[in-house]
Design an enzyme around this catalytic site. Structure first.
Site, PDB file in Angstrom:
ATOM      1  N   TYR A 143      25.328  54.860  16.927  1.00 57.53           N
ATOM      2  CA  TYR A 143      25.595  54.432  15.425  1.00 57.53           C
ATOM      3  C   TYR A 143      24.407  54.555  14.605  1.00 57.53           C
ATOM      4  CZ  TYR A 143      23.748  50.312  13.334  1.00 57.53           C
ATOM      5  OH  TYR A 143      23.703  48.730  12.254  1.00 57.53           O
ATOM      6  N   LYS A 147      26.121  55.242  10.965  1.00 58.00           N
ATOM      7  CA  LYS A 147      26.006  55.045   9.911  1.00 58.00           C
ATOM      8  C   LYS A 147      25.511  56.227   8.665  1.00 58.00           C
ATOM      9  CE  LYS A 147      25.659  50.423  10.099  1.00 58.00           C
ATOM     10  NZ  LYS A 147      26.717  49.789   9.541  1.00 58.00           N
TER      11      LYS A 147
HETATM   12  P1  NAD Z   1      26.629  41.349  14.155  1.00 59.11           P
HETATM   13  O1  NAD Z   1      26.895  41.955  15.896  1.00 59.11           O
HETATM   14  O2  NAD Z   1      25.911  40.428  14.888  1.00 59.11           O
HETATM   15  O3  NAD Z   1      28.109  40.848  13.500  1.00 59.11           O
HETATM   16  C1  NAD Z   1      29.257  41.751  13.736  1.00 59.11           C
HETATM   17  C2  NAD Z   1      30.587  40.848  13.256  1.00 59.11           C
HETATM   18  O4  NAD Z   1      31.827  41.619  13.770  1.00 59.11           O
HETATM   19  C3  NAD Z   1      30.873  40.581  15.152  1.00 59.11           C
HETATM   20  O5  NAD Z   1      30.965  38.528  14.499  1.00 59.11           O
HETATM   21  C4  NAD Z   1      31.819  40.884  15.531  1.00 59.11           C
HETATM   22  O6  NAD Z   1      32.525  39.673  16.211  1.00 59.11           O
HETATM   23  C5  NAD Z   1      32.540  40.929  14.451  1.00 59.11           C
HETATM   24  N1  NAD Z   1      33.421  42.250  14.270  1.00 59.11           N
HETATM   25  C6  NAD Z   1      33.764  42.776  15.712  1.00 59.11           C
HETATM   26  N2  NAD Z   1      35.003  44.096  15.538  1.00 59.11           N
HETATM   27  C7  NAD Z   1      35.059  43.333  15.114  1.00 59.11           C
HETATM   28  C8  NAD Z   1      36.442  43.670  14.145  1.00 59.11           C
HETATM   29  N3  NAD Z   1      37.065  45.226  14.484  1.00 59.11           N
HETATM   30  N4  NAD Z   1      37.456  43.160  12.778  1.00 59.11           N
HETATM   31  C9  NAD Z   1      36.531  41.989  13.213  1.00 59.11           C
HETATM   32  N5  NAD Z   1      35.192  41.565  12.839  1.00 59.11           N
HETATM   33  C10 NAD Z   1      34.760  42.716  14.125  1.00 59.11           C
HETATM   34  O7  NAD Z   1      26.470  42.721  13.309  1.00 59.11           O
HETATM   35  P2  NAD Z   1      25.278  41.765  12.536  1.00 59.11           P
HETATM   36  O8  NAD Z   1      24.099  41.976  12.487  1.00 59.11           O
HETATM   37  O9  NAD Z   1      25.249  40.839  11.000  1.00 59.11           O
HETATM   38  O10 NAD Z   1      25.335  43.040  11.571  1.00 59.11           O
HETATM   39  C11 NAD Z   1      26.457  43.469  10.388  1.00 59.11           C
HETATM   40  C12 NAD Z   1      25.991  45.010   9.385  1.00 59.11           C
HETATM   41  O11 NAD Z   1      24.490  45.161   9.192  1.00 59.11           O
HETATM   42  C13 NAD Z   1      26.768  45.434  11.198  1.00 59.11           C
HETATM   43  O12 NAD Z   1      27.250  46.997   9.888  1.00 59.11           O
HETATM   44  C14 NAD Z   1      24.858  46.533  11.185  1.00 59.11           C
HETATM   45  O13 NAD Z   1      25.434  47.831  11.116  1.00 59.11           O
HETATM   46  C15 NAD Z   1      24.215  45.551   9.502  1.00 59.11           C
HETATM   47  N6  NAD Z   1      22.816  46.218  10.011  1.00 59.11           N
HETATM   48  C16 NAD Z   1      22.621  45.316  10.945  1.00 59.11           C
HETATM   49  C17 NAD Z   1      21.220  44.885  11.172  1.00 59.11           C
HETATM   50  C18 NAD Z   1      19.977  44.257  11.852  1.00 59.11           C
HETATM   51  O14 NAD Z   1      19.199  43.664  12.425  1.00 59.11           O
HETATM   52  N7  NAD Z   1      21.483  42.534  12.297  1.00 59.11           N
HETATM   53  C19 NAD Z   1      19.844  46.122  10.713  1.00 59.11           C
HETATM   54  C20 NAD Z   1      20.783  47.067  10.483  1.00 59.11           C
HETATM   55  C21 NAD Z   1      22.382  47.047   9.949  1.00 59.11           C
HETATM   56  N1  SER Z   2      18.844  46.739  14.120  1.00 60.16           N
HETATM   57  C1  SER Z   2      19.691  47.322  14.286  1.00 60.16           C
HETATM   58  C2  SER Z   2      19.849  47.048  15.585  1.00 60.16           C
HETATM   59  O1  SER Z   2      18.796  47.227  16.154  1.00 60.16           O
HETATM   60  C3  SER Z   2      19.724  48.021  12.980  1.00 60.16           C
HETATM   61  O2  SER Z   2      20.154  48.804  12.245  1.00 60.16           O
HETATM   62  O3  SER Z   2      20.777  48.083  15.704  1.00 60.16           O
END
Ligand code: NAD
Ligand code: SER
Length: 321
Positions: A143, A147
């Site tokens: 991951y 990124k």
């Molecule tokens: P999540 O896993 O909750 O949501 C991701 C969504 O993408 C899901 O609803 C899934 O169904 C959808 N998805 C998966 N494959 C797909 C595809 N092929 N086509 C279309 N949709 C698809 O993730 P999140 O927590 O909402 O994170 C969103 C973004 O933010 C990601 O890029 C993640 O890396 C980044 N991020 C999140 C966090 C966190 O703590 N939540 C922290 C840092 C970065």
């Molecule tokens: N909250 C995210 C994870 O744990 C960080 O990108 O993967």
């Protein structure tokens, strides 16, 4: 100019909240939610929704044309813990999704892109306290590698093709409206649900594992603020550090105890500990503050109060239905 916005990954932890906030600002009909699965009832009933597999660039193009999309928020990804279980697929999804969107911007079909990076770009050789904007980035998770590569490509597309792509390195995100999607920071959401339902929680990280986290309203505000900032303020096209709130499982557990006296935490550490140990404990976001006036609003106390109130109401409502 009227904006038509496509959110890809609208059913996830961030999308569930971001779509609704964007609809408040840009109008329900101008924010198109999309995912490979249905989104929340509130999203499905308040505006347009499309089933979209972001790996399918022809279908992405069709939807972008159909809705005359000007901005894409790309949230679809496989997060840190799940990515370790399916390395090839996670690399493919995390990179192909980004290229499919960046290439639409390169062709001038869309005008602006939001793509989130993460504290996962840092690794075991990064200074862990107040990690600076520019420092060693040697991630050791699939991951984190995806990124970091994504950040480099965003900057490349800006430099070479003038693509207006904007990005922030989210810390671990904590919200009450949806469940987290397979990350290493998920414990900080699960703990609230278990505290309210069972008065106990078994944590998969050890008690002293301090990580940077952020309450969802701050994360959504940051996302909107960076996207709405004047072009001249966005001087970093890889991704901006955001600090949020740093705490350990022991510290959040103590804060929850102020609301639920009998709550107890114990520990059963798993593979996610190694990932957490490779990440920063705290972040320096002074560059985001300076460039686009970023300010975190929530501390641990205020976030915990809001999480407790909102989740208690949610469970009460659910039991009355
Ligand atoms: P999540 O896993 O909750 O949501 C991701 C969504 O993408 C899901 O609803 C899934 O169904 C959808 N998805 C998966 N494959 C797909 C595809 N092929 N086509 C279309 N949709 C698809 O993730 P999140 O927590 O909402 O994170 C969103 C973004 O933010 C990601 O890029 C993640 O890396 C980044 N991020 C999140 C966090 C966190 O703590 N939540 C922290 C840092 C970065
Ligand atoms: N909250 C995210 C994870 O744990 C960080 O990108 O993967």
């Amino acid at each position: 100019m009227k904006e038509n916005i496509l959110v890809v990954g609208s059913s996830g932890q961030i999308g569930t909240e971001l779509v609704l906030e964007l609809r408040k600002s840009y109008g329900n009909m101008n924010v198109i939610a999309s995912d490979i699965r249905d989104s929340s009832d509130e999203i499905m009933s308040s505006g347009p929704f499309e089933i979209l597999n972001i790996m399918d660039k022809d279908e992405l193009f069709r939807i972008v044309k159909k809705h005359q999309i000007s901005q894409v928020y790309l949230l679809a990804a496989i997060l840190s813990a799940n990515a370790e279980k399916n390395i090839d697929f996670s690399w493919q999804l995390n990179m192909t999704s980004l290229f499919n969107v960046l290439n639409l911007a390169k062709e001038n079909i869309i005008k602006k892109v939001f793509w989130p990076s993460s504290i996962a770009v840092f690794g075991p050789t990064t200074p862990q306290i107040k990690t600076p904007q520019y420092t060693i980035t040697e991630p050791n998770t699939v991951y984190g590698i995806s990124k970091l590569a994504g950040e480099r490509w965003c900057e490349y597309y800006f430099e070479k093709f003038n693509v207006d792509v904007r990005s922030i390195r989210y810390p671990g995100l904590i919200g009450w409206k949806s469940q987290p999607g397979g990350g290493t920071t998920d414990y900080a959401v699960e703990i609230f649900h278990k505290a309210i339902k069972d008065k106990e929680y078994t944590c998969f990280l050890n008690s002293k594992t301090t990580l940077p986290m952020m309450y969802m309203p701050d994360a959504i505000r940051a996302t909107k603020e960076i996207m709405e900032a004047p072009l001249s303020e966005i001087k970093i096209r890889s991704s901006y550090n955001l600090a949020g709130i740093s705490f350990s499982p022991e510290e959040i557990s103590n804060e929850i105890n102020k609301h639920i006296d009998s709550f107890k935490i114990d520990y059963n550490v798993d593979f996610r500990q190694k990932i957490a140990d490779s990440w920063p404990k705290s972040i320096d976001d002074s560059v985001a503050q300076e460039h686009w006036n970023w300010q975190t609003q929530y501390d641990l106390k205020r976030m915990t109060e809001e999480m407790m109130i909102n989740l208690k109401n949610k469970y009460k409502l659910a039991s009355n239905e």
